[in-house]
Design a protein around this motif. Structure first.
Motif, PDB file in Angstrom:
ATOM      1  N   PHE A 115      -0.677  -0.811   2.838  1.00 13.37           N
ATOM      2  CA  PHE A 115      -1.897  -1.732   3.096  1.00 13.37           C
ATOM      3  C   PHE A 115      -2.801  -1.596   1.660  1.00 13.37           C
ATOM      4  CE2 PHE A 115      -5.792  -3.177   4.666  1.00 13.37           C
ATOM      5  CZ  PHE A 115      -5.352  -4.437   5.245  1.00 13.37           C
ATOM      6  N   PHE A 116      -3.175  -2.603   1.156  1.00 11.60           N
ATOM      7  CA  PHE A 116      -4.140  -2.603   0.236  1.00 11.60           C
ATOM      8  C   PHE A 116      -5.425  -3.008   0.578  1.00 11.60           C
ATOM      9  CE2 PHE A 116      -0.023  -2.860  -2.085  1.00 11.60           C
ATOM     10  CZ  PHE A 116      -0.154  -2.061  -3.261  1.00 11.60           C
ATOM     11  N   PHE A 117      -6.277  -1.720   0.190  1.00 10.48           N
ATOM     12  CA  PHE A 117      -7.735  -2.047   0.613  1.00 10.48           C
ATOM     13  C   PHE A 117      -8.667  -2.450  -0.602  1.00 10.48           C
ATOM     14  CE2 PHE A 117      -6.098   1.057   3.691  1.00 10.48           C
ATOM     15  CZ  PHE A 117      -6.613   0.652   4.877  1.00 10.48           C
ATOM     16  N   ALA A 118      -7.758  -2.602  -1.728  1.00 15.01           N
ATOM     17  CA  ALA A 118      -8.696  -2.925  -3.230  1.00 15.01           C
ATOM     18  C   ALA A 118      -7.398  -3.345  -3.839  1.00 15.01           C
ATOM     19  CB  ALA A 118      -9.487  -1.686  -3.375  1.00 15.01           C
ATOM     20  N   ASP A 119      -8.106  -3.893  -4.978  1.00 16.21           N
ATOM     21  CA  ASP A 119      -7.211  -4.083  -6.201  1.00 16.21           C
ATOM     22  C   ASP A 119      -6.661  -2.938  -6.899  1.00 16.21           C
ATOM     23  OD1 ASP A 119      -6.093  -5.138  -8.800  1.00 16.21           O
ATOM     24  OD2 ASP A 119      -7.421  -6.678  -8.778  1.00 16.21           O
ATOM     25  N   PRO A 120      -5.140  -2.852  -6.948  1.00 14.54           N
ATOM     26  CA  PRO A 120      -4.658  -1.778  -7.516  1.00 14.54           C
ATOM     27  C   PRO A 120      -4.710  -1.601  -9.242  1.00 14.54           C
ATOM     28  CG  PRO A 120      -2.890  -3.443  -7.305  1.00 14.54           C
ATOM     29  CD  PRO A 120      -4.143  -3.998  -6.573  1.00 14.54           C
ATOM     30  N   GLU A 121      -5.707  -2.352  -9.581  1.00 20.62           N
ATOM     31  CA  GLU A 121      -5.690  -2.427 -10.978  1.00 20.62           C
ATOM     32  C   GLU A 121      -6.309  -1.112 -11.563  1.00 20.62           C
ATOM     33  OE1 GLU A 121      -8.164  -2.649 -14.934  1.00 20.62           O
ATOM     34  OE2 GLU A 121      -8.917  -2.011 -13.009  1.00 20.62           O
ATOM     35  N   PRO A 122      -6.917  -0.122 -11.027  1.00 16.18           N
ATOM     36  CA  PRO A 122      -7.211   1.050 -11.656  1.00 16.18           C
ATOM     37  C   PRO A 122      -5.868   1.979 -11.803  1.00 16.18           C
ATOM     38  CG  PRO A 122      -8.851   0.665  -9.773  1.00 16.18           C
ATOM     39  CD  PRO A 122      -7.724  -0.510  -9.861  1.00 16.18           C
ATOM     40  N   ALA A 123      -4.831   1.631 -10.793  1.00 21.26           N
ATOM     41  CA  ALA A 123      -3.741   2.439 -11.003  1.00 21.26           C
ATOM     42  C   ALA A 123      -3.043   1.900 -12.538  1.00 21.26           C
ATOM     43  CB  ALA A 123      -3.054   2.246  -9.743  1.00 21.26           C
ATOM     44  N   PHE A 124      -3.018   0.658 -12.635  1.00 23.79           N
ATOM     45  CA  PHE A 124      -2.375   0.191 -13.860  1.00 23.79           C
ATOM     46  C   PHE A 124      -3.027   0.461 -15.091  1.00 23.79           C
ATOM     47  CE2 PHE A 124      -0.319  -2.803 -10.571  1.00 23.79           C
ATOM     48  CZ  PHE A 124       1.032  -2.666 -11.005  1.00 23.79           C
TER      49      PHE A 124
END
Length: 204
Positions: free
Chosen positions: A58-67
């Motif tokens: 379940f995504f609570f936020a944009d995963p952009e920081p991981a990328f």
């Protein structure tokens, strides 16, 4: 948009997959598909990234920081982050298959294809040692066992530039929250932060 791909397309285009699946019990049958789907998508899509996701994320936020953390690497994976009390569980795989990102470049495609090929041949729930001859001729051996497909992720660093995602808000799960606190937001505090929760793996 959303493109739905039938498993029969993957079966049609992947030599040996149908035969591998035919003899596997249900857990191994499910575990086989992550690598096959990722490898197939990389070969048939022009997207810059192909990311395999478990259905219980379940995504609570944009995963952009991981990328952003992955940067110029061609593969992004994460560990289970077991606290000390659960370190014995690493025998089932140091890394977790819940989120596995491949850049659609030769290194990413090659790592996914190798993973898929190994899983078609070997996807048992418990093995004391994993061994394989890598595409570059190097012999690879990993002492931990495997929960189906997870153990093979430890070889990715030998196959392509690989980033182990360390963002504190990535891949929270029931088995790795004992040394961290979660606050409204949601946000996680690990002695620093707080950090925004990117996604959680509900697992069970």
């Amino acid at each position: 948009g959303l493109d739905i791909v039938s498993q029969y397309e993957v079966l049609r285009d992947t030599p040996g997959l149908k035969q591998a699946l035919a003899s596997r019990p249900k857990p191994q049958w499910y575990w086989t598909w992550a690598s096959q789907a990722a490898s197939w998508a990389l070969a048939h899509r022009e997207d810059a990234w192909i990311t395999y996701l478990d259905s219980d994320l379940f995504f609570f936020a944009d995963p952009e920081p991981a990328f952003r953390e992955i940067g110029e690497a061609e593969v992004g994976i994460h560990t289970h982050r077991f606290p000390d009390r659960y370190k014995n569980r690493e025998v089932r795989g140091i890394h977790n298959v819940g989120f596995v990102a491949f850049r659609n470049l030769p290194g990413g495609r090659g790592a996914a294809a190798w993973w898929a090929e190994r899983v078609r041949k070997q996807c048992e729930s418990d093995m004391p040692v994993l061994r394989s001859l890598l595409p570059n001729g190097e012999f690879w051996e990993h002492p931990a066992g495997t929960a189906g497909d997870q153990g093979w992720l430890a070889a990715f660093g030998h196959l392509a530039p690989t980033c182990i995602i360390e963002h504190p808000g990535a891949a929270l799960a029931p088995y790795n929250l004992t040394d961290r606190d979660v606050y409204e937001g949601p946000a996680v505090h690990d002695g620093e932060g707080p950090w925004p929760v990117l996604w959680a793996h509900f697992h069970e």
